[in-house]
Write a protein that holds these residues in place. Structure first.
Motif, short mmCIF file in Angstrom:
data_model
loop_
_atom_site.label_atom_id
_atom_site.label_comp_id
_atom_site.label_asym_id
_atom_site.label_seq_id
_atom_site.Cartn_x
_atom_site.Cartn_y
_atom_site.Cartn_z
N ALA A 58 59.14 163.95 75.49
CA ALA A 58 59.21 164.31 74.07
C ALA A 58 57.82 164.45 73.44
CB ALA A 58 60.02 163.26 73.31
N GLY A 59 56.77 164.08 74.17
CA GLY A 59 55.42 164.29 73.66
C GLY A 59 54.74 163.08 73.06
N ALA A 60 55.17 161.88 73.45
CA ALA A 60 54.48 160.68 72.96
C ALA A 60 53.02 160.72 73.36
CB ALA A 60 55.15 159.42 73.52
N SER A 61 52.15 160.21 72.48
CA SER A 61 50.71 160.21 72.77
C SER A 61 50.31 159.04 73.64
CB SER A 61 49.92 160.18 71.46
OG SER A 61 50.16 161.33 70.69
N LYS A 62 50.89 157.87 73.36
CA LYS A 62 50.53 156.65 74.07
C LYS A 62 51.78 155.84 74.38
CE LYS A 62 47.76 155.80 70.68
NZ LYS A 62 46.86 155.15 69.71
N VAL A 63 51.84 155.26 75.55
CA VAL A 63 52.92 154.35 75.89
C VAL A 63 52.36 153.17 76.65
CG1 VAL A 63 53.51 155.65 77.98
CG2 VAL A 63 55.20 154.10 76.99
N ILE A 64 52.73 151.99 76.23
CA ILE A 64 52.38 150.76 76.94
C ILE A 64 53.65 150.28 77.62
CG2 ILE A 64 51.50 148.42 76.78
CD1 ILE A 64 50.91 150.68 73.85
N ILE A 65 53.62 150.15 78.93
CA ILE A 65 54.78 149.69 79.68
C ILE A 65 54.50 148.31 80.24
CG2 ILE A 65 55.77 151.96 80.20
CD1 ILE A 65 54.33 151.90 82.88
N VAL A 85 50.87 165.36 81.13
CA VAL A 85 49.50 165.16 81.62
C VAL A 85 48.57 164.60 80.55
CG1 VAL A 85 49.67 166.94 83.39
CG2 VAL A 85 48.91 167.58 81.08
N SER A 86 48.95 164.74 79.29
CA SER A 86 48.07 164.28 78.21
C SER A 86 48.41 162.88 77.71
CB SER A 86 48.12 165.27 77.04
OG SER A 86 49.41 165.31 76.47
#
Length: 306
Positions: A58-65, A85-86
Motif C-alpha cells: 500500500a506504500g507505507a514509508s516505514k515499518v518496524i517489525i 523497494v523504497s
C-alpha cells in the motif's frame, strides 16, 4: 454443540469473506498518508507477517517489525523490500509479555522513526486446548494472559503517547483478537485463549473511552478478528474436528487493516472506534450498518439484563 454467539458474529454481514480477499477492501484507492510509519508486534510469521506485506504494497514509508524470533524477522524484512523497494524496515526482537522488552522497543522506535501512525498488536499465544479447567496447566493459562492481555497493555502503555504526539499522525491502534473471545462452548472453548482474547477486546473498549476524545481526532482503536486461518500456532493446538473450518486467507487481515487505515485517515469510520470487527465481514455492508451500530452501541461486550 456449536456456540450461538459464534454463528451470530459470523453472520453479522450477510456476505462473508475469507478464502479469497474481496476487491472492495482495497477501496478507497487513495494512498496511505505521506510518511506513514507502522509498528507490528508479532510479525515473524502468519497473520502478522502478511499484515506487514499489505502495508508495504500500500506504500507505507516505514515499518518496524518485532517478534521474539529475530531470524524470522530478517526473512520478512527481505520480502518487504521485494514488495516495496523504497520502504524503510527496522527489526527488533521483543517479547510483548515483558514490560521491560516493550519499553526497550519504544525507545528503539523513537530513535529510528521519530513518529508513529499505527500500531498493530498481533503477538498471541494459544495454550494446548482442553475443555476442562482441571486439565489446563496453570502456567499455560498464565502465559496466555501474559501475552494476549498484558502484552497488549504493554504496547498501549508505551506507544499510545507516541501515536498521539506524532504531528498529523493517523493515531491508530489495532489489536488482532478473535471471535473465540465471545464463545462459551464448542470445539475450542478453552479458558486460556478464549478468555484472554475476551479481556483483550474489553481492553480496547477502555482505550477508546480514555483516548478517543483527545485533540485532532483522538485515538482510533479497534479489535480485529483475522479470520479462521491455519497458522503455525493453530496447527499446533487446534483439535482435528476444527481444522476444516480454518479456510481463510492469511492475507485477509492485512488487507482489512489497510482498508481501515485509509478510510479512517480519509475522515471516516470514527464511529467504529472501540468496537470488535471481523476481517471476514463485508466492509460495505458493515458501513451500511453505521446507524444501527451507533444507536445500539453494538460490537462491544455487555452483561445481558433482559
Amino acid at each position: 454443540m456449536s456456540d450461538p454467539h459464534l454463528a451470530a458474529l459470523n453472520n453479522f454481514t450477510s456476505t462473508r469473506h475469507g478464502p479469497t480477499i474481496p476487491a472492495n477492501l482495497y477501496l478507497p484507492s487513495t494512498p496511505l498518508p505521506e510518511g506513514f510509519s507502522l509498528l507490528i508486534l508479532g510479525a515473524s510469521e502468519g497473520v502478522g507477517e502478511h499484515i506487514a506485506y499489505a502495508y508495504a504494497r500500500a506504500g507505507a514509508s516505514k515499518v518496524i517489525i518485532s517478534a521474539r524470533r529475530l531470524p524470522n524477522l530478517e526473512r520478512v524484512k527481505s520480502e518487504l523490500h521485494n514488495l516495496n523497494v523504497s520502504i524503510r524496515v527496522e527489526v527488533f526482537s521483543c517479547d510483548v509479555a515483558s514490560a521491560t522488552s516493550v519499553a526497550a522497543l519504544s525507545l528503539f522506535v523513537k530513535e529510528k522513526s521519530g513518529r508513529l501512525d499505527c500500531v498493530v498488536v498481533n503477538a498471541a499465544y494459544a495454550p494446548p486446548i482442553t475443555l476442562r479447567a482441571h486439565l489446563d496447566q496453570p502456567e499455560d493459562i498464565q502465559r496466555a494472559f501474559n501475552v494476549n492481555c498484558q502484552g497488549s497493555f504493554n504496547a498501549a502503555h508505551y506507544f499510545i503517547p507516541l501515536l498521539l504526539s506524532s504531528p498529523h499522525g493517523a493515531r491508530q491502534f489495532f489489536a488482532i483478537g478473535s471471535m473465540a473471545g465471545s464463545i462459551r462452548r464448542g470445539h475450542i472453548a478453552n479458558m486460556g485463549y478464549c478468555v484472554s482474547k475476551m479481556a483483550l477486546t474489553r481492553m480496547i473498549e477502555y482505550l477508546h473511552e480514555q483516548y478517543s476524545s483527545e485533540s485532532a481526532g483522538g485515538l482510533f482503536a479497534v479489535t480485529i478478528h483475522p479470520g479462521a486461518v491455519n497458522t503455525e500456532m493453530a496447527k499446533g493446538n487446534t483439535p482435528e474436528s476444527f481444522i476444516p473450518y480454518l479456510v481463510d486467507d492469511v492475507g485477509l487481515c492485512g488487507a482489512f487493516c489497510v482498508s481501515l487505515t485509509k478510510r479512517v485517515s480519509d475522515g471516516g469510520l470514527r464511529w467504529l472506534g472501540g468496537r470488535f470487527v471481523s476481517a471476514t465481514w463485508d466492509i460495505d455492508e458493515l458501513l451500511a450498518k453505521e446507524t444501527k451500530i451507533a444507536e445500539g452501541d453494538l460490537l462491544k461486550f455487555a452483561l445481558v439484563l433482559e
